[in-house]
Motif scaffolding. Structure first.
Motif, PDB file in Angstrom:
ATOM      1  N   PHE A 224      48.129  37.358  47.969  1.00  0.00           N
ATOM      2  CA  PHE A 224      47.380  36.473  47.077  1.00  0.00           C
ATOM      3  C   PHE A 224      46.260  35.766  47.843  1.00  0.00           C
ATOM      4  N   LEU A 225      46.557  35.293  49.052  1.00  0.00           N
ATOM      5  CA  LEU A 225      45.537  34.596  49.848  1.00  0.00           C
ATOM      6  C   LEU A 225      44.392  35.535  50.216  1.00  0.00           C
ATOM      7  N   ILE A 226      44.716  36.770  50.561  1.00  0.00           N
ATOM      8  CA  ILE A 226      43.678  37.744  50.908  1.00  0.00           C
ATOM      9  C   ILE A 226      42.796  38.014  49.686  1.00  0.00           C
ATOM     10  N   GLY A 227      43.421  38.172  48.510  1.00  0.00           N
ATOM     11  CA  GLY A 227      42.649  38.384  47.296  1.00  0.00           C
ATOM     12  C   GLY A 227      41.773  37.199  46.951  1.00  0.00           C
ATOM     13  N   ALA A 228      42.285  35.980  47.165  1.00  0.00           N
ATOM     14  CA  ALA A 228      41.493  34.777  46.896  1.00  0.00           C
ATOM     15  C   ALA A 228      40.303  34.688  47.837  1.00  0.00           C
ATOM     16  N   LEU A 229      40.504  35.067  49.102  1.00  0.00           N
ATOM     17  CA  LEU A 229      39.401  35.075  50.053  1.00  0.00           C
ATOM     18  C   LEU A 229      38.340  36.081  49.637  1.00  0.00           C
ATOM     19  N   GLN A 230      38.782  37.244  49.196  1.00  0.00           N
ATOM     20  CA  GLN A 230      37.844  38.263  48.726  1.00  0.00           C
ATOM     21  C   GLN A 230      37.065  37.761  47.514  1.00  0.00           C
ATOM     22  N   ALA A 231      37.746  37.068  46.593  1.00  0.00           N
ATOM     23  CA  ALA A 231      37.073  36.521  45.414  1.00  0.00           C
ATOM     24  C   ALA A 231      36.033  35.479  45.811  1.00  0.00           C
ATOM     25  N   ALA A 232      36.403  34.594  46.742  1.00  0.00           N
ATOM     26  CA  ALA A 232      35.466  33.555  47.177  1.00  0.00           C
ATOM     27  C   ALA A 232      34.215  34.163  47.787  1.00  0.00           C
ATOM     28  N   ALA A 233      34.399  35.216  48.586  1.00  0.00           N
ATOM     29  CA  ALA A 233      33.245  35.847  49.233  1.00  0.00           C
ATOM     30  C   ALA A 233      32.370  36.573  48.231  1.00  0.00           C
ATOM     31  N   MET A 234      33.000  37.383  47.385  1.00  0.00           N
ATOM     32  CA  MET A 234      32.228  38.223  46.464  1.00  0.00           C
ATOM     33  C   MET A 234      31.555  37.400  45.361  1.00  0.00           C
ATOM     34  N   LEU A 235      32.308  36.495  44.747  1.00  0.00           N
ATOM     35  CA  LEU A 235      31.740  35.693  43.676  1.00  0.00           C
ATOM     36  C   LEU A 235      30.786  34.637  44.223  1.00  0.00           C
ATOM     37  N   GLY A 236      31.101  34.101  45.401  1.00  0.00           N
ATOM     38  CA  GLY A 236      30.213  33.105  45.997  1.00  0.00           C
ATOM     39  C   GLY A 236      28.860  33.681  46.364  1.00  0.00           C
ATOM     40  N   ALA A 237      28.858  34.876  46.959  1.00  0.00           N
ATOM     41  CA  ALA A 237      27.589  35.495  47.341  1.00  0.00           C
ATOM     42  C   ALA A 237      26.754  35.840  46.119  1.00  0.00           C
ATOM     43  N   THR A 238      27.389  36.382  45.080  1.00  0.00           N
ATOM     44  CA  THR A 238      26.615  36.721  43.883  1.00  0.00           C
ATOM     45  C   THR A 238      26.161  35.466  43.144  1.00  0.00           C
ATOM     46  N   ALA A 239      26.900  34.362  43.289  1.00  0.00           N
ATOM     47  CA  ALA A 239      26.436  33.094  42.703  1.00  0.00           C
ATOM     48  C   ALA A 239      25.141  32.645  43.361  1.00  0.00           C
ATOM     49  N   LEU A 240      25.029  32.833  44.669  1.00  0.00           N
ATOM     50  CA  LEU A 240      23.794  32.491  45.363  1.00  0.00           C
ATOM     51  C   LEU A 240      22.625  33.349  44.900  1.00  0.00           C
ATOM     52  N   LEU A 241      22.941  34.550  44.401  1.00  0.00           N
ATOM     53  CA  LEU A 241      21.899  35.436  43.893  1.00  0.00           C
ATOM     54  C   LEU A 241      21.592  35.195  42.421  1.00  0.00           C
ATOM     55  N   GLY A 242      22.278  34.226  41.803  1.00  0.00           N
ATOM     56  CA  GLY A 242      21.950  33.860  40.430  1.00  0.00           C
ATOM     57  C   GLY A 242      23.025  34.087  39.397  1.00  0.00           C
ATOM     58  N   ALA A 243      24.179  34.636  39.761  1.00  0.00           N
ATOM     59  CA  ALA A 243      25.235  34.856  38.782  1.00  0.00           C
ATOM     60  C   ALA A 243      25.840  33.508  38.377  1.00  0.00           C
ATOM     61  N   PRO A 244      25.856  33.157  37.084  1.00  0.00           N
ATOM     62  CA  PRO A 244      26.323  31.825  36.645  1.00  0.00           C
ATOM     63  C   PRO A 244      27.836  31.753  36.504  1.00  0.00           C
ATOM     64  N   TRP A 245      28.555  31.840  37.622  1.00  0.00           N
ATOM     65  CA  TRP A 245      30.010  31.884  37.568  1.00  0.00           C
ATOM     66  C   TRP A 245      30.630  30.595  37.056  1.00  0.00           C
ATOM     67  N   LEU A 246      29.949  29.480  37.185  1.00  0.00           N
ATOM     68  CA  LEU A 246      30.529  28.200  36.782  1.00  0.00           C
ATOM     69  C   LEU A 246      30.035  27.750  35.419  1.00  0.00           C
ATOM     70  N   ALA A 247      29.388  28.643  34.673  1.00  0.00           N
ATOM     71  CA  ALA A 247      28.830  28.263  33.376  1.00  0.00           C
ATOM     72  C   ALA A 247      29.906  27.822  32.392  1.00  0.00           C
ATOM     73  N   ALA A 248      31.088  28.414  32.486  1.00  0.00           N
ATOM     74  CA  ALA A 248      32.186  28.033  31.587  1.00  0.00           C
ATOM     75  C   ALA A 248      33.121  27.017  32.229  1.00  0.00           C
ATOM     76  N   GLY A 249      32.791  26.566  33.433  1.00  0.00           N
ATOM     77  CA  GLY A 249      33.638  25.597  34.122  1.00  0.00           C
ATOM     78  C   GLY A 249      34.539  26.254  35.154  1.00  0.00           C
ATOM     79  N   VAL A 250      34.908  25.484  36.148  1.00  0.00           N
ATOM     80  CA  VAL A 250      35.777  25.989  37.209  1.00  0.00           C
ATOM     81  C   VAL A 250      37.133  26.460  36.676  1.00  0.00           C
ATOM     82  N   PRO A 251      37.797  25.712  35.770  1.00  0.00           N
ATOM     83  CA  PRO A 251      39.103  26.180  35.286  1.00  0.00           C
ATOM     84  C   PRO A 251      39.050  27.557  34.644  1.00  0.00           C
ATOM     85  N   ALA A 252      37.994  27.851  33.905  1.00  0.00           N
ATOM     86  CA  ALA A 252      37.893  29.162  33.247  1.00  0.00           C
ATOM     87  C   ALA A 252      37.849  30.277  34.272  1.00  0.00           C
TER      88      ALA A 252
END
Length: 365
Positions: A224-252
């Motif tokens: 689970f921790l490895i998957g969470a790290l992968q999510a943070a890296a992949m979603l975080g990098a694409t967020a910097l490129l403009g993907a609105p990952w937090l548009a629906a809020g962090v809980p979503a």
């Protein structure tokens, strides 16, 4: 409280050791972070729908004088029309090859002359009205009033959307590939249990006081921790490129990611429990992850595949991961809209994880 604290401490220690062992290897970091990140960013751009002129299938069964103006008016909105006969149109709808078909029935021209234009829209399974309905209404009204509609700034808006439709396509593409890589990565790293068995460290862990359940739980937490790290890296990098990952809020977003990881961890334990060697589990990880992604709609939107495959897609955890994302970003944010998809993902994890634990138990002394 003492025994529980001891159990949690041993599970945490096993999880930390397994996670550190994974992150210390450069090849693991390459597969865990860089490869998914590269493909996520690259493929997101390839699979985002462009702003091309929409295509509408049309069945014309009227020969009156108002058919030509109707079709010309639709093309001017702009829209590309594909003429089909009735049998072909119905077949393509049922096969999932068309989302919607416009039917111009006999007597259409007379209905225009009477001031009440009549056409029908046929929708495929599980499809809903979109921009074409507004365009057709505007053009038909223009036929009656004598005012051509011309180009129309029609935009498809989902109920209570958190993001624009084109932005959601970016999120869908990236998240679909994240779900695929999470499955492949976690299944592959489930081989850590096989490595411990071959090195003799698994029996030593059991003899040192850790129970069989604590060892398996520790490795599950590490996955689970490895998957969470992968999510943070992949979603975080694409967020910097403009993907609105937090548009629906962090809980979503957190709910969709966490439920997807529970399902992936359960599948990883199941594969580990029913394979014999690290080589077998690596091959199984690539096979299971790729099939689940293809079936679940990670590579392409499911509305381009036949209706039968759209229903079969429900067997894939990737389908439900994308469904949890869609319910959050298209239909109203976190909470109740996401619960059906989240419940199915948790059920995936529970059933697959239980099967994996049963398979792994044969290693216990």
């Amino acid at each position: 409280m003492g025994p529980l604290a001891g159990t949690l401490g041993r599970v945490a220690a096993i999880a930390a050791t397994s996670t550190r062992r994974t992150l210390r290897r450069p090849l693991n970091l390459l597969w865990l972070l860089l490869v998914p990140l590269f493909f996520g960013v690259l493929v997101a751009g390839l699979f985002v729908r462009s702003d091309d002129v929409p295509v509408l299938a049309v069945v014309v069964e009227d020969r009156g004088p108002w058919v030509g103006p109707l079709l010309q008016g639709l093309e001017a909105t702009p829209m590309t029309l594909r003429r089909l006969d009735r049998e072909e149109a119905v077949a393509r709808l049922h096969q999932g090859r068309e989302r919607v078909v416009l039917w111009v029935p006999p007597g259409f021209s007379q209905s225009v002359a009477a001031g009440r234009p009549r056409v029908e829209l046929w929708y495929g399974p599980r499809q809903e009205p979109g921009a074409e309905a507004a365009r057709i209404r505007a053009v038909a009204a223009g036929l009656v009033t004598g005012t051509p509609a011309g180009p129309l700034p029609v935009e498809a808006v989902a109920p209570r959307p958190s993001v624009r439709p084109e932005d959601y396509e970016l999120l869908r593409a990236v998240f679909g590939f994240y779900a695929m890589f999470a499955l492949v990565t976690l299944i592959t790293h489930g081989a850590a249990l096989h490595h411990e068995r071959s090195l003799g460290t698994l029996p030593r862990s059991l003899l040192a006081g850790a129970t069989y359940g604590e060892v398996v739980a520790g490795h599950a937490v590490a996955l689970f921790l490895i998957g969470a790290l992968q999510a943070a890296a992949m979603l975080g990098a694409t967020a910097l490129l403009g993907a609105p990952w937090l548009a629906a809020g962090v809980p979503a977003l957190a709910l969709a990611v966490a439920a997807s990881l529970v399902a992936a961890c359960g599948v990883a334990l199941a594969v580990a429990g029913f394979t014999q060697t690290p080589r077998q589990i690596t091959a199984a990880g690539i096979l299971v992850g790729t099939i689940a992604a293809m079936l679940g709609g990670a590579f392409w939107p499911l509305d381009v595949v036949p209706a039968t495959l759209q229903e079969v897609a429900r067997l894939s955890p990737v389908y439900w991961a994308l469904d949890a994302l869609r319910e959050a970003f298209v239909f109203g944010g976190p909470g109740a809209p996401q619960l059906p998809a989240v419940a199915v993902l948790l059920l995936f994890g529970l059933v697959a994880g239980t099967a994996g634990v049963a398979g792994l138990r044969r290693w216990a002394p």
